[in-house]
Design a protein around this motif. Structure first.
Motif: not given
Length: 672
Positions: A142-144, A156-157, A395-401, A622-624
């Protein structure tokens, strides 16, 4: 050589001198200072030395060494007895055998020789035992990642929807792959139940005569009995001449590509140019690979006799499900030249064993047939089973800015590699003839499932510079190959002398049946190495491979606080370029010759199931939320802690439930 003799003589003298010294010391201690006893009386005159004494022995120089000449013994480890002329004749025959180019030794330590007057009972030896291997390999990662390059707290997402969608994909794939539901068994009854279930499924598919199902269901190809001859290659349900190569479809992983060794140079290497204003983001580029290779020889023999039935099953099921629906901001240049490629490739091959010898051999001066035999017996059933299962859940779900910084910057939040590798080489004992008193079950089954969820969102703030976005370029690859060695037309009716041979072994009759000794398959053999299995023979290879990847990325391109950093920036964002690979190969040596005698029935079943579903999931991130769901609160209570003397038991057997896992640390393995 002379110096060695001198050294041996000196050493021998020193040893005798030491022994004499010890003897004198022991005598002195025994007498304890007393007067020596009276010496022995002198010999009588009659016993005195006679000058006329002569000897024909020649005095020679001392030559250390041991001369030994063995006598002739019975090869059967019995009491020693001489064979006379029969033994000399046997030596000549053994010399002839040694001069020939035989494929393997035909004699063990015990053979029965012609010319023995005694009628001996057939001595049998223990045959090889069963070989059963169960292998389970599982990887879970798990690499989120959450990253914000602007310095603000990352938002966070909630990515649990990805897991839910993959659970639904898995249920759909299980419905279309009937061979993936089998659990590992360690009994012959369990193997027969699996074989009967596959046989019934193939019979039902053959009677329906439908190869293409409705509503996106897989294509089912039922191969007729003994049709496989040569190589048959199927790609996504279509028969093709040549199988494609994975090297031609492997996606370019960009900055996630492993570094290579630099080229050697005898002179200094320079690179001109300063740092450029660039940003390279790779949120995907994951590789999942399950690789299995089985080469099974079980028991090597050119001639096999089966008193029961012969049931051969070759089954391959392949299925994939993926969703690659992306939402890319219009300000970006979306590179859609490379889309997701999904291939199911199945290869059925049948060939004959090639011993490497030329076909045109010189005829022998005289026809030779076996006159001796060595018999090994296995009481009951014998099994050669390889059951290998491989699982991946990544699992590699990334959230980036992300934003530019005025110099060269690379961001790698993906680039994971998970590999399961299993290789089995089974080399059995070699025999000239194998007699199976029961049935033979020869079963090869491969089940492959590949699931990918790669829905991405790439957004842009107002005033953000443009970028090149690649969100596809994924590869799904299921490759399965079953190669049987042994011709389809090798089966013949059971001759009477093989039945007589079976009876002779059971009665322990040492005389070889005349029909067996004159079988054309054994021409040129001096003796036979025979294996008799009183029960059934199970030769089973089962492979299950499941690869699941969730790579749903949410990337936002922000405006840099420094205005000049936004001008002329080269920005590349890659949220795809994943590879989900399952590769399985089985090479099964059914026969090393051209003859299989069969007293019962021959059943040959071969089936191929290939299919895939392309989903267009419309779930939105959706936001966490920081609040616990009511269902979760219902399971939380005031549990009493364990005492110091109590044991905590964790049973993880048969627990491959990746669907129950969620990340505990949302900031794990963040790369900035």
């Amino acid at each position: 050589m002379h110096a060695e003799k001198i050294s041996e003589i000196v050493a021998h003298f020193i040893g005798l001198f030491g022994a004499a010294t010890d003897e004198a010391r022991m005598r002195s201690n025994y007498l304890d200072g007393a007067r020596p006893r009276e010496a022995d009386p002198s010999l009588s005159e009659d016993e005195a030395f006679s000058p006329a004494f002569t000897s024909n022995l020649q005095l020679k120089d001392y030559d250390p060494g041991v001369d030994y000449r063995s006598v002739s013994y019975d090869i059967n480890y019995g009491d020693p007895r001489h064979f006379g002329g029969v033994f000399e004749e046997t030596l000549k025959k053994l010399a002839e055998i040694a001069s020939r180019d035989l494929s393997a030794p035909h004699f063990g330590a015990n053979v029965y020789l012609p010319g023995e007057e005694e009628e001996e009972e057939l001595e049998v030896f223990q045959g090889p035992g069963s070989v059963i291997s169960h292998v389970a390999q599982a990887n879970m990662l798990i690499d989120d990642d959450h990253l914000n390059m602007t310095g603000d707290q990352p938002e966070l997402r909630d990515t649990s929807f990805v897991t839910h969608r993959l659970m639904e994909f898995s249920e759909k794939a299980d419905a279309f792959t009937p061979f993936s539901s089998y659990d590992r068994v360690d009994t012959q009854e369990g193997l027969r139940a699996i074989a009967d279930d596959i046989h019934e499924y193939i019979q039902a598919a053959r009677e329906s005569s439908a190869t293409t199902m409705e509503s996106g269901e897989p294509q089912i190809v039922v191969l007729p009995d003994n049709q496989i001859d040569g190589i048959s290659t199927f790609v996504n349900g279509q028969l093709v001449e040549v199988a494609p190569s994975i090297d031609d479809f492997m996606p370019d992983r960009g900055i996630a590509t492993p570094p290579t060794e630099p080229e050697k140079s005898d002179v200094p290497v320079e690179q001109d140019g300063g740092s450029e204003n660039s940003l390279d983001v790779a949120a995907g580029a994951n590789v999942l690979a399950n690789v299995v290779e089985i080469t099974e020889t079980a028991i090597i023999s050119p001639v096999i006799a089966v008193m029961g039935n012969y049931h051969q099953i070759d089954a391959i099921s392949q299925f994939y499900v993926y969703s690659d629906r992306d939402e890319i901001a219009s300000v970006f240049n979306h590179d859609d030249s490379a889309t997701t490629v999904a291939n199911n490739i199945a290869i059925f091959e049948r060939s004959t064993y090639d011993d490497g010898k030329p076909d045109t051999a010189e005829p022998a001066a005289e026809t030779i047939f076996p006159t001796a035999w060595r018999v090994s017996v296995i009481e009951g059933d014998v099994s050669f089973v390889n059951w290998i299962e491989q699982y991946h859940f990544i699992s590699d779900n990334d959230t980036m800015t992300v934003t530019t910084i005025g110099s060269e910057a690379t961001v790698l939040t993906g680039g994971n590699a998970a590999v399961n590798l299993a290789s089995f080489l089974g080399i059995g004992m070699q025999y000239d003839l194998i007699i199976v008193g029961g049935d033979i079950l020869d079963m090869n089954v491969i089940s492959q499932i590949a699931l990918l969820y790669d829905n991405d969102w790439v957004r842009a703030e107002d005033g953000a510079p443009g970028a090149t976005v690649q969100s596809g370029n994924n590869l799904i690859w299921n490759l399965a190959s079953i190669h049987n060695v042994g011709a389809n037309d090798r089966f013949e009716a059971m001759p009477d002398y093989v039945v007589q041979t079976q009876k002779a072994i059971e009665d322990r009759d040492a005389a070889m049946p005349s029909g067996l000794s004159h079988d054309g398959n054994f021409e040129g053999y001096i003796g036979l190495n025979v294996l008799y299995i009183t029960g059934n023979l199970y030769d089973v290879n089962i492979i299950k491979q499941v690869s699941i990847l969730g790579d749903s990325d949410d990337v936002t391109q922000a405006v840099s606080n420094i205005l000049e950093h936004n001008q002329g920036a080269d920005i590349k964002i890659d949220t795809g370029s994943n590879a989900v690979v399952n590769i399985a190969q089985i090479t099964d040596y059914d026969s090393f010759g051209q003859t299989t005698y069969l007293a019962g029935q021959l059943y040959s079943d071969a089936i191929l199931i290939q299919g895939g579903l392309v989903e267009h999931d419309t779930s939105q991130p959706q936001p966490n939320s920081d609040h616990l769901a009511n269902e979760v609160i219902a399971f939380l209570g005031e549990d009493e802690p364990l005492g110091g003397s109590e044991d905590a038991v964790i049973n993880a057997g048969h627990d491959l439930s990746w669907t129950l896992a969620q990340p505990a640390d949302v900031m794990q393995t963040v790369v900035a």
